[in-house]
Scaffold this motif. Sequence first.
Motif, short mmCIF file in Angstrom:
data_model
loop_
_atom_site.label_atom_id
_atom_site.label_comp_id
_atom_site.label_asym_id
_atom_site.label_seq_id
_atom_site.Cartn_x
_atom_site.Cartn_y
_atom_site.Cartn_z
N VAL A 72 66.48 35.74 20.37
CA VAL A 72 66.52 34.79 19.14
C VAL A 72 66.81 33.55 19.30
CG1 VAL A 72 67.78 35.03 16.95
CG2 VAL A 72 67.43 37.34 18.30
N LEU A 73 66.35 32.82 18.65
CA LEU A 73 66.63 31.06 18.71
C LEU A 73 67.07 30.83 17.29
CD1 LEU A 73 65.01 31.43 21.32
CD2 LEU A 73 63.97 29.18 20.94
N CYS A 74 68.19 30.35 17.18
CA CYS A 74 68.49 30.28 15.68
C CYS A 74 68.13 28.60 15.32
CB CYS A 74 70.32 30.32 15.70
SG CYS A 74 70.65 31.89 16.08
N HIS A 75 68.60 28.19 14.32
CA HIS A 75 68.23 26.81 13.56
C HIS A 75 68.43 25.91 14.58
CE1 HIS A 75 67.72 29.24 9.85
NE2 HIS A 75 69.13 29.32 9.71
N ASN A 76 67.42 24.86 14.25
CA ASN A 76 67.34 23.71 15.28
C ASN A 76 67.61 23.61 16.51
OD1 ASN A 76 67.30 22.22 12.51
ND2 ASN A 76 69.26 22.95 12.39
N VAL A 77 67.10 24.54 17.20
CA VAL A 77 67.12 24.68 18.77
C VAL A 77 65.89 24.07 19.50
CG1 VAL A 77 66.89 26.46 20.66
CG2 VAL A 77 68.26 26.93 18.71
N ARG A 78 66.21 23.31 20.56
CA ARG A 78 65.30 22.62 21.11
C ARG A 78 65.06 23.28 22.40
NH1 ARG A 78 64.51 21.70 16.86
NH2 ARG A 78 64.61 19.72 15.72
N VAL B 31 70.55 35.23 22.90
CA VAL B 31 70.56 34.43 21.75
C VAL B 31 71.05 33.03 21.76
CG1 VAL B 31 72.04 34.46 19.47
CG2 VAL B 31 71.18 36.64 20.57
N ILE B 32 70.32 32.28 21.35
CA ILE B 32 70.68 30.81 21.68
C ILE B 32 70.95 30.15 20.17
CG2 ILE B 32 69.61 28.42 22.28
CD1 ILE B 32 69.78 30.94 24.52
N ALA B 33 72.17 29.74 19.94
CA ALA B 33 72.68 29.57 18.69
C ALA B 33 72.36 28.23 18.35
CB ALA B 33 74.15 29.77 18.64
N ASP B 34 72.49 27.90 16.71
CA ASP B 34 72.12 26.74 16.10
C ASP B 34 72.31 25.44 16.88
OD1 ASP B 34 73.42 27.66 12.96
OD2 ASP B 34 71.73 28.27 14.15
N TRP C 263 76.40 29.81 22.57
CA TRP C 263 77.10 29.39 20.99
C TRP C 263 76.51 27.94 20.62
CZ3 TRP C 263 82.14 31.12 18.98
CH2 TRP C 263 82.32 32.64 19.15
N PRO C 264 76.70 27.71 19.41
CA PRO C 264 76.04 26.21 18.81
C PRO C 264 76.63 25.10 19.78
CG PRO C 264 77.14 27.74 17.15
CD PRO C 264 77.66 28.29 18.33
N ASN C 265 75.66 24.04 19.47
CA ASN C 265 76.01 22.79 19.90
C ASN C 265 76.22 22.51 21.25
OD1 ASN C 265 75.97 21.74 16.91
ND2 ASN C 265 77.90 23.10 17.09
N LYS C 266 75.37 23.23 22.23
CA LYS C 266 75.61 23.22 23.45
C LYS C 266 74.23 22.46 24.48
CE LYS C 266 79.35 25.34 23.57
NZ LYS C 266 79.73 24.88 22.33
N VAL C 267 74.65 21.87 25.37
CA VAL C 267 73.35 21.43 25.97
C VAL C 267 73.29 21.99 27.26
CG1 VAL C 267 72.55 19.20 27.18
CG2 VAL C 267 73.82 19.26 24.67
N VAL C 268 72.09 22.55 27.78
CA VAL C 268 71.99 23.33 29.10
C VAL C 268 71.17 22.36 29.81
CG1 VAL C 268 70.96 25.35 30.24
CG2 VAL C 268 72.21 25.65 28.38
N GLU C 269 71.53 21.74 30.95
CA GLU C 269 70.82 20.96 31.72
C GLU C 269 69.47 21.49 32.33
OE1 GLU C 269 74.69 18.04 33.19
OE2 GLU C 269 73.45 18.98 34.86
#
Length: 835
Positions: A322-328, A340-343, A360-366
């Motif tokens: 699941v990819l939530c809102h505004n995921v890149r 699950v990749i949050a907003d 969880w939301p607002n994370k950056v995975v390099e």
Amino acid sequence: MKAVIMAGGFGTRIHPLTINLPKPMIPLVNRPIMLHIIDLLKKHGITELILVLYHQPMVIKNFFGDGSEFGVRITYVTPLEDFGTAGAVKAAAKFLNERFLIISGDLLTDFDLGKVLKFHADNQAQATITLTSVKDPLQFGVVITDKQGRITKFLEKPGWSEVFSDTINTGIYVLEPEVLELIPPGENRDWSKDIFPRMLEEGASLFGCNLSGYWADIGNTDAYIEACGDIFQGRIKVQTSERSSTETRIYHGADTQVAKSDESRFEGMVVLGDNTRILGRARLKNCVLGRNCIIEDGVELQDAVLWDNVNVKKRSRIHGAVLCHNVRIGQAVVIEEGSVIADETTIGDEAYIKQNVKVWPNKVVEGGAIVTTNLIWGEKWRKSLFNGAMLQGLTNVELTPEFTAKLGAAYGSSLPKDSFILSGRDAVRSSRMLKRAFLGGLLSAGINVRDIQMISLPVLRYKLTTFGEVGGVHFRQSPEDPAATDILFYDSEGVDISSATAKGIERIFYKENFRRVHYNEPGAISEVPRIYDYYREGFLRAIDGQILRQAAPKVVVDLNHSPAGNLLPGLLNTLGCEVIELNSQMSENRTGSSPEEIKRGLDQLSRIVVSLEATAGFWIGPSGERLIIVEETGEVLSDSEALTVLAALVCRGEKRGSLVLPMAAPGVVEELALEAGLTIKRTKSDGRSLVEAAQERQVLFAASMDGRFAFPPFQANFDALFTVAKTLELLVRTGQKLGQLRRQLPQRAYRQLEIPCSWDYKGGIMRKMSEDSVDLEASFIDGVKVERDGGWVLVLPDQARPVVHIITESADAAQADQLAELYQRKVTEWKQELA
């Protein structure tokens, strides 16, 4: 008719999907879950709706408005506090002056609600609970009804040993308005825990209507993904905002952009939201895309759910996630099932997100990162941390110092700041390593530790029964797997912690909601002076030393290189016993004992007992709780034989009192107790239930089915050390020998079988057993136990393993065998039916 939709829950179990949304607003095929419930109600002619809100109410109000856009009329009720499921409906009582229906806003179902409404009216019920059968009933309220549908028994969120059916409460109710009079205004009340049990107790007309069809409680991320998969597979049909222009199951919203030639690469059900673009030759199978999504060339989506504004770059593979809102999502990213990749999260190029990872939301995975653990929630390496009051894992693989430090912080955060706990361990080095890391986490939460280091478990539990500590923890090498460590948790009475306490620790651990005290407020570590003196004084007071000194029994004890070697031989010598010690030297380098090594050790113990003409031999488990008894003839008693012999000794040596035994214990003990004027209390087989029952007044003896015994006049907790001394005292006092006593006991055949059984079928097996026993004398205390022709049979699902136990007893061996074979066939047939 009006319907009340419950839409106020916090949705913490389904995090991170509900970080920025109330649970009823989670998209399901691009429409909020609750909109599917409204569709169902409209289908059955119910358009007058009352929405009971609490958490993030404005999100729901802004979307639904007055309901006219959706063909319904909505009234909103927002209680000032969390009043529970029934208390919240009470807040809406002024709108409910006629029969009404209650349904949760986060269910997915196609139930025929007309059937339950008709059933309610036909039975003139005050309350009707809609029921259905599920594979795993542990997370729900289990319900049993009579043939007319009147509810006779239910239990909220049982353990496997309590399961008597797989028929559960679906959370859909039909009620008459007078039921609301049972709910005091402004107070927290729950339908399943408070109101329905009260109605059952008062004999109110409380009915259950069993419906078949699709029903899913979308309570966690796994359930959400499973529900989406069921829609893809056609197990339930739902309305979509998008339309299919052909007979295929490919649905387009407004302004979607996809080349006709590329649709040949779509399989199964594919839903494309408004303004979503598929660029190049992407492969899509069974997936939902929200509005404004961009899918680039070479992307592969299978069983995937993408919310609004998701961008997936070239050659990425997303399966069952699941990819939530505004995921890149960057290029060549792999995201595995259950993730699950949050907003507002960005995943860099060529990153690898392993199975079941929650970000969880607002994370950056390099870019290039391999993510194997949850971000923010931390490592979630299995579905549940605790098995009862114990946590077990592979040493330095699953239970690492980092893991146990976090566990210590979670445990400490669940306790009052500045309180004291007791900590101990066995002699193994890995236990010391993990305990030290755990204590660091405790100290960080402001908890003080009284560290008693290497010690037998009965001594630690005995100290907890005195005063000063709010709980205790013990680390040991697992007796089941030498490569694993057990961490055992106890409350202030030395009893296994409750399941509610374990779940509280678990919630803090997964959410990393730790209490971090100020830099000058960490807890302190101290020692407990005279810890053995406490235990020794109580031990000697509870034994009749005078008769033991006169008899001077000879005893052989295998101490298993455990801390018991520091204590038990000295106590027995003080009581006048002649002690032959085996394996008394403690060793930190022990690698545990295999079943074969234990058998060789018992054979050696048996030979020594016979050759020295000892009164008895005893094998002490490494933690000091488990005991295996060898009688004077060298015969090694099984756990059930040891229980029966010790119970017989108590019955012959004591004049009044009671014995606490599990439901599976041999029935011959009842005959012995009746003869001696003692009483038997049967209880569940778990350690907490047995010890709690043993704490009641006048209890003389308690036993488990795995070789653990307690004598509550000393302590109600299991204690192999004291059991050795008490057994010798009772033998001297009654003038009996163990072998002689065993042969004098009434002979009854006792049989135990294990049937492999998937977790999915356990609830169904117990429902079938309950239905099969409806005309028999049955007990539901622990599993289902029925009396049959002078014997009995117990069908008991195992708490920790995928097996079902069948235990039978009869005066006639052939009949015991027949009963075992009969119920083995029944369980096997029930499994096949359920499959």
